[in-house]
Design a protein around this motif. Structure first.
Motif, PDB file in Angstrom:
ATOM      1  N   MET A  50       0.829  -1.206   0.000  1.00 14.39           N
ATOM      2  CA  MET A  50       0.000   0.000   0.000  1.00 14.39           C
ATOM      3  C   MET A  50       0.863   1.255   0.000  1.00 14.39           C
ATOM      4  N   ILE A  51       1.940   1.220   0.738  1.00 14.65           N
ATOM      5  CA  ILE A  51       2.841   2.370   0.773  1.00 14.65           C
ATOM      6  C   ILE A  51       3.427   2.630  -0.613  1.00 14.65           C
ATOM      7  N   ARG A  52       3.894   1.577  -1.268  1.00 18.72           N
ATOM      8  CA  ARG A  52       4.460   1.738  -2.621  1.00 18.72           C
ATOM      9  C   ARG A  52       3.418   2.266  -3.596  1.00 18.72           C
ATOM     10  N   GLY A  53       2.167   1.843  -3.415  1.00 16.69           N
ATOM     11  CA  GLY A  53       1.132   2.209  -4.365  1.00 16.69           C
ATOM     12  C   GLY A  53       0.654   3.643  -4.246  1.00 16.69           C
ATOM     13  N   TYR A  54       0.756   4.245  -3.040  1.00 15.96           N
ATOM     14  CA  TYR A  54       0.130   5.549  -2.838  1.00 15.96           C
ATOM     15  C   TYR A  54       1.048   6.628  -2.274  1.00 15.96           C
ATOM     16  N   SER A  55       2.253   6.268  -1.875  1.00 13.46           N
ATOM     17  CA  SER A  55       3.134   7.268  -1.276  1.00 13.46           C
ATOM     18  C   SER A  55       4.037   7.900  -2.326  1.00 13.46           C
ATOM     19  N   THR A  56       4.807   8.884  -1.894  1.00 15.07           N
ATOM     20  CA  THR A  56       5.737   9.574  -2.781  1.00 15.07           C
ATOM     21  C   THR A  56       7.146   9.007  -2.597  1.00 15.07           C
ATOM     22  N   PRO A  57       8.035   9.228  -3.562  1.00 11.40           N
ATOM     23  CA  PRO A  57       9.386   8.670  -3.464  1.00 11.40           C
ATOM     24  C   PRO A  57      10.166   9.144  -2.239  1.00 11.40           C
ATOM     25  N   ARG A  58       9.777  10.269  -1.651  1.00 12.45           N
ATOM     26  CA  ARG A  58      10.541  10.802  -0.528  1.00 12.45           C
ATOM     27  C   ARG A  58      10.253  10.078   0.789  1.00 12.45           C
ATOM     28  N   ARG A  59       9.229   9.244   0.818  1.00 12.58           N
ATOM     29  CA  ARG A  59       8.801   8.637   2.076  1.00 12.58           C
ATOM     30  C   ARG A  59       9.870   7.690   2.618  1.00 12.58           C
ATOM     31  N   ARG A  60       9.833   7.544   3.951  1.00 11.10           N
ATOM     32  CA  ARG A  60      10.750   6.641   4.631  1.00 11.10           C
ATOM     33  C   ARG A  60       9.938   5.638   5.454  1.00 11.10           C
ATOM     34  N   ILE A  61      10.459   4.437   5.576  1.00  7.17           N
ATOM     35  CA  ILE A  61       9.818   3.400   6.379  1.00  7.17           C
ATOM     36  C   ILE A  61      10.732   3.074   7.548  1.00  7.17           C
TER      37      ILE A  61
END
Length: 251
Positions: A50-61
Motif C-alpha cells: 500500500m505504501i508503494r502504491g500511494y506514497s511519494t518517493p521521498r517517504r521513509r519506512i
C-alpha cells in the motif's frame, strides 16, 4: 509541529483502502511499522504494498520491534496495561528519532483504529508523558466486522434489535445480556462451541487470498471451523478471525 495519521487500511483486501486513507498515505513522510516476527511477515508485506502504491518517493519506512506479551496471563488487565506501556515507549522512541519538525508520520492499522486496536490509546499515553509533542488525526477504515457481514451477505442486527461486539474471553463467561446478535473478536479459545443452538457466520483472513468462510448452526459446523482454523494457524503461524453468533429470542 509534527503530525501523525492513524490510518485504517481495511481487513486485508488492498481495495478496502478508502480515498481519504490513500490521500493521507500520499502526504506521509515517515511510515512506522512494528515487526511482530517472521510469522506475520505477510502483514508487513501488505502494508508495504500500500505504501508503494500511494506514497511519494521521498517517504521513509521505519521499523520497530513489537514487545512480546503473555497470551494467557493470570492478570489479563494488568498484563495488557504493562504491554501497552512498553509498546508506547518503543513508538515514542521511533517518533522522537525519526520524525522531524513539520513532517508527517503514519501508522497503518488493520481494519478500523477504533475497534480493538491500541494505537490511539498509545499515542494519548505518549502525549500524556510530555516528552514529545505532536498532533494526530484518525482515518477510519473497513473493519473485519463489516467485511464479515459483506462476505456472508447479512446484516449485523435484526429489525429494531441491538447487537453487541465483544471478545471470546467475555463470551466464555456467558452470553451478553440484552442482545441476541453478538459479534465476537479475539477468540483464541473458540467460545462459540458453548452455544450449539446459535447460528454462526465465521470468517478468517477476510479480504485476503487466504480467506476462509463458514456458516450454519454451531452444532453442525463447529468441528469444521475448529479443524479449518487449526490447519490455517499451523500453515500461516497466525490467524485473524471473527464471527457473528445469532440466536432466537426464545433461546
Amino acid at each position: 509541529m509534527r503530525k501523525i495519521y492513524v490510518i485504517g487500511i481495511g481487513a486485508g483486501d488492498p481495495d478496502h483502502l478508502t480515498l481519504q486513507a490513500a490521500k493521507a498515505i500520499g502526504r506521509t513522510d515517515v511510515f512506522f511499522l512494528l515487526d511482530k516476527g517472521e510469522t506475520k511477515q505477510s502483514l508487513v508485506d501488505l502494508r508495504e504494498r500500500m505504501i508503494r502504491g500511494y506514497s511519494t518517493p521521498r517517504r521513509r519506512i521505519v521499523e520497530g520491534r513489537d514487545p512480546d506479551r503473555d497470551r494467557a496471563p493470570a492478570d489479563y488487565t494488568g498484563t495488557i496495561a504493562d504491554w501497552r506501556t512498553r509498546r508506547s515507549q518503543v513508538i515514542e522512541d521511533l517518533i522522537a528519532e525519526h520524525l522531524k519538525d513539520e513532517e508527517t508520520g503514519s501508522f497503518l492499522v488493520w481494519g478500523d483504529p477504533s475497534l480493538y486496536d491500541s494505537t490511539i490509546a498509545i499515542l494519548d499515553e505518549i502525549l500524556g508523558r510530555g516528552a514529545i509533542t505532536f498532533e494526530y488525526e484518525v482515518i477510519p477504515g473497513v473493519s473485519s466486522v463489516s467485511a464479515l457481514a459483506a462476505k456472508h451477505r447479512i446484516g449485523l442486527n435484526r429489525v429494531g434489535q441491538p447487537f453487541q461486539v465483544t471478545t471470546g474471553r467475555r463470551l466464555a463467561e456467558g452470553w451478553p445480556e440484552g442482545a441476541d446478535d453478538v459479534v465476537v473478536m479475539l477468540d483464541a479459545q473458540q467460545a462459540f462451541t458453548g452455544h450449539p443452538d446459535a447460528e454462526i457466520y465465521w470468517g478468517a483472513y477476510l479480504g485476503t487470498e487466504d480467506e476462509l468462510l463458514a456458516s450454519g448452526r454451531v452444532a453442525d459446523v463447529a468441528d469444521e471451523i475448529l479443524s479449518t482454523r487449526a490447519e490455517a494457524r499451523e500453515r500461516h503461524g497466525w490467524i485473524m478471525d471473527t464471527y457473528l453468533l445469532r440466536r432466537h429470542a426464545s433461546d
